[in-house]
Design a protein around this motif. Structure first.
Motif, mmCIF file in Angstrom:
data_model
loop_
_atom_site.group_PDB
_atom_site.id
_atom_site.type_symbol
_atom_site.label_atom_id
_atom_site.label_comp_id
_atom_site.label_asym_id
_atom_site.label_seq_id
_atom_site.Cartn_x
_atom_site.Cartn_y
_atom_site.Cartn_z
ATOM 1 N N GLY A 270 115.431 72.861 12.578
ATOM 2 C CA GLY A 270 116.321 73.933 12.155
ATOM 3 C C GLY A 270 116.723 74.783 13.329
ATOM 4 O O GLY A 270 116.173 74.653 14.433
ATOM 5 N N THR A 271 117.668 75.660 13.101
ATOM 6 C CA THR A 271 118.069 76.596 14.151
ATOM 7 C C THR A 271 117.136 77.802 14.171
ATOM 8 O O THR A 271 117.323 78.712 14.976
ATOM 9 C CB THR A 271 119.512 77.065 13.930
ATOM 10 N N GLY A 272 116.146 77.811 13.301
ATOM 11 C CA GLY A 272 115.174 78.891 13.239
ATOM 12 C C GLY A 272 114.315 78.706 12.007
ATOM 13 O O GLY A 272 114.320 77.650 11.369
ATOM 14 N N THR A 273 113.560 79.743 11.661
ATOM 15 C CA THR A 273 112.726 79.682 10.469
ATOM 16 C C THR A 273 113.531 80.083 9.239
ATOM 17 O O THR A 273 114.566 80.740 9.342
ATOM 18 C CB THR A 273 111.519 80.615 10.608
ATOM 19 N N GLU A 274 113.053 79.661 8.083
ATOM 20 C CA GLU A 274 113.645 80.055 6.802
ATOM 21 C C GLU A 274 115.124 79.680 6.660
ATOM 22 O O GLU A 274 115.910 80.425 6.094
ATOM 23 C CB GLU A 274 113.472 81.568 6.573
ATOM 24 N N VAL A 275 115.493 78.531 7.199
ATOM 25 C CA VAL A 275 116.879 78.070 7.042
ATOM 26 C C VAL A 275 117.001 76.970 5.991
ATOM 27 O O VAL A 275 118.106 76.500 5.721
ATOM 28 C CB VAL A 275 117.478 77.584 8.386
ATOM 29 N N GLY A 276 115.871 76.542 5.426
ATOM 30 C CA GLY A 276 115.934 75.541 4.361
ATOM 31 C C GLY A 276 115.518 74.142 4.747
ATOM 32 O O GLY A 276 115.866 73.181 4.046
ATOM 33 N N LYS A 277 114.742 73.984 5.821
ATOM 34 C CA LYS A 277 114.346 72.643 6.268
ATOM 35 C C LYS A 277 113.612 71.852 5.207
ATOM 36 O O LYS A 277 113.862 70.655 5.021
ATOM 37 C CB LYS A 277 113.468 72.729 7.523
ATOM 38 N N THR A 278 112.680 72.505 4.523
ATOM 39 C CA THR A 278 111.852 71.781 3.564
ATOM 40 C C THR A 278 112.671 71.291 2.381
ATOM 41 O O THR A 278 112.528 70.136 1.944
ATOM 42 C CB THR A 278 110.693 72.673 3.081
ATOM 43 N N VAL A 279 113.545 72.133 1.863
ATOM 44 C CA VAL A 279 114.382 71.726 0.728
ATOM 45 C C VAL A 279 115.360 70.631 1.157
ATOM 46 O O VAL A 279 115.616 69.685 0.409
ATOM 47 C CB VAL A 279 115.114 72.935 0.126
ATOM 48 N N VAL A 280 115.907 70.745 2.358
ATOM 49 C CA VAL A 280 116.792 69.689 2.871
ATOM 50 C C VAL A 280 116.020 68.378 3.015
ATOM 51 O O VAL A 280 116.512 67.305 2.627
ATOM 52 C CB VAL A 280 117.411 70.101 4.218
ATOM 53 N N THR A 281 114.826 68.451 3.567
ATOM 54 C CA THR A 281 114.004 67.242 3.706
ATOM 55 C C THR A 281 113.751 66.602 2.347
ATOM 56 O O THR A 281 113.846 65.377 2.188
ATOM 57 C CB THR A 281 112.674 67.576 4.391
ATOM 58 N N ALA A 282 113.461 67.429 1.348
ATOM 59 C CA ALA A 282 113.241 66.909 -0.003
ATOM 60 C C ALA A 282 114.507 66.278 -0.566
ATOM 61 O O ALA A 282 114.441 65.235 -1.235
ATOM 62 C CB ALA A 282 112.762 68.034 -0.915
ATOM 63 N N GLY B 186 109.905 69.406 11.312
ATOM 64 C CA GLY B 186 109.299 70.289 12.291
ATOM 65 C C GLY B 186 108.981 71.658 11.726
ATOM 66 O O GLY B 186 109.245 71.969 10.564
ATOM 67 N N ALA B 187 108.396 72.497 12.584
ATOM 68 C CA ALA B 187 108.093 73.885 12.244
ATOM 69 C C ALA B 187 109.014 74.781 13.060
ATOM 70 O O ALA B 187 109.061 74.675 14.291
ATOM 71 C CB ALA B 187 106.631 74.205 12.545
ATOM 72 N N GLY B 188 109.770 75.640 12.386
ATOM 73 C CA GLY B 188 110.693 76.500 13.123
ATOM 74 C C GLY B 188 111.820 75.704 13.748
ATOM 75 O O GLY B 188 112.362 74.784 13.135
ATOM 76 N N GLY B 189 112.153 76.044 14.986
ATOM 77 C CA GLY B 189 113.260 75.390 15.673
ATOM 78 C C GLY B 189 112.826 74.248 16.569
ATOM 79 O O GLY B 189 111.637 73.923 16.678
ATOM 80 N N LEU B 190 113.797 73.664 17.237
ATOM 81 C CA LEU B 190 113.584 72.459 18.041
ATOM 82 C C LEU B 190 112.578 72.648 19.167
ATOM 83 O O LEU B 190 111.791 71.755 19.471
ATOM 84 C CB LEU B 190 114.934 72.013 18.624
ATOM 85 N N LEU B 191 112.587 73.821 19.795
ATOM 86 C CA LEU B 191 111.779 74.019 21.001
ATOM 87 C C LEU B 191 110.534 74.871 20.767
ATOM 88 O O LEU B 191 109.931 75.377 21.722
ATOM 89 C CB LEU B 191 112.640 74.624 22.117
ATOM 90 N N VAL B 192 110.137 75.051 19.527
ATOM 91 C CA VAL B 192 108.871 75.721 19.239
ATOM 92 C C VAL B 192 107.733 74.853 19.769
ATOM 93 O O VAL B 192 107.691 73.642 19.541
ATOM 94 C CB VAL B 192 108.718 75.950 17.719
#
Length: 237
Positions: free
Chosen positions: A8-20, A110-116
């Protein structure tokens, strides 16, 4: 073995729901899907994390969490503070390869953004994608500021010669403002990659059966769905 790395571009952008949603869409085509979460932070022992949510929404999906750290911090920091072993890219690759031997598609969230940072050596999800030679799906916010973070993520991917599969809006509002509506047209240019979907705000609160039935309508064909970026953009202007 097919692998998609979801960042994601950061946290809380919806990665988990998108992955699902991606998992559900490919399952609807009869493909077997597994999901790997390298590091889950901010969740206590016994609590459901992102993997459990992907499995709940996505359906018949195999989920694997490699490490869990109690504090809601970057994985490397959370591991250090908990005096626990950090997750290293090689650990993720090993897990993905094992799952890939038995599944048509493996999604790595991933967790957070690309470079975390994942570990004390500064390894990131970008290193995981490089080792796997896997394309990266970038989940972005809808509103003001998203073009900048999207462009920065795209530049980081390009600098590392990683393939960006595309971008997807992780939480499309019921009543999009002017910035969100304009961003639909501008996001592909900022990313240098196609817009591959828009998951509606609150999708994660749907009943799992409804979520699975609707997931394909939020995703472009490249992600197993029928969503059309041009038609969607024209409709919300």
């Amino acid at each position: 073995m097919a692998v998609i790395v979801v960042t994601g571009t950061g946290t809380e952008v919806g990665k988990t729901v998108v992955t699902a949603a991606v998992a559900a869409a490919f399952r609807a085509h009869g493909l077997s899907v597994a999901v790997v979460k390298p590091a889950q932070t901010g969740i206590a022992v016994g609590e459901d994390g992102d993997v459990a949510e992907v499995v709940r929404l996505g359906g018949d999906v195999v989920g694997v969490e490699l490490a869990r750290f109690p504090e809601p911090l970057a994985p490397a920091t959370a591991a250090r503070r908990a005096q626990m072993a950090a997750v290293r890219p090689a650990d993720v690759v090993e897990a993905v390869e094992k799952l890939g031997a038995e599944h048509d598609l493996v999604l790595v969230e991933g967790a957070g953004g690309l470079l975390v940072r994942l570990d004390e050596d500064g390894a990131t999800l970008a290193d995981v994608a490089r080792l796997l030679a896997a394309p990266v799906l970038v989940v972005v916010a809808a509103g003001l500021g998203t073009l900048n973070t999207t462009a920065l993520t795209a530049e980081a991917l390009c600098a590392r010669e990683l393939e960006q599969l595309g971008v997807i809006v992780g939480s499309w509002p019921d009543e999009p403002d002017l910035a969100a509506r304009c961003n639909l047209a501008d996001l592909p240019e900022a990313a240098g990659a196609p817009l591959l979907g828009a998951v509606p705000e609150g999708a994660g609160a749907l009943a799992p059966a409804d979520f699975r039935a609707r997931a394909g309508s939020w995703l472009a064909p490249r992600l197993g769905g029928v969503w059309d970026a041009e038609a969607f953009t024209a409709a919300v202007r």
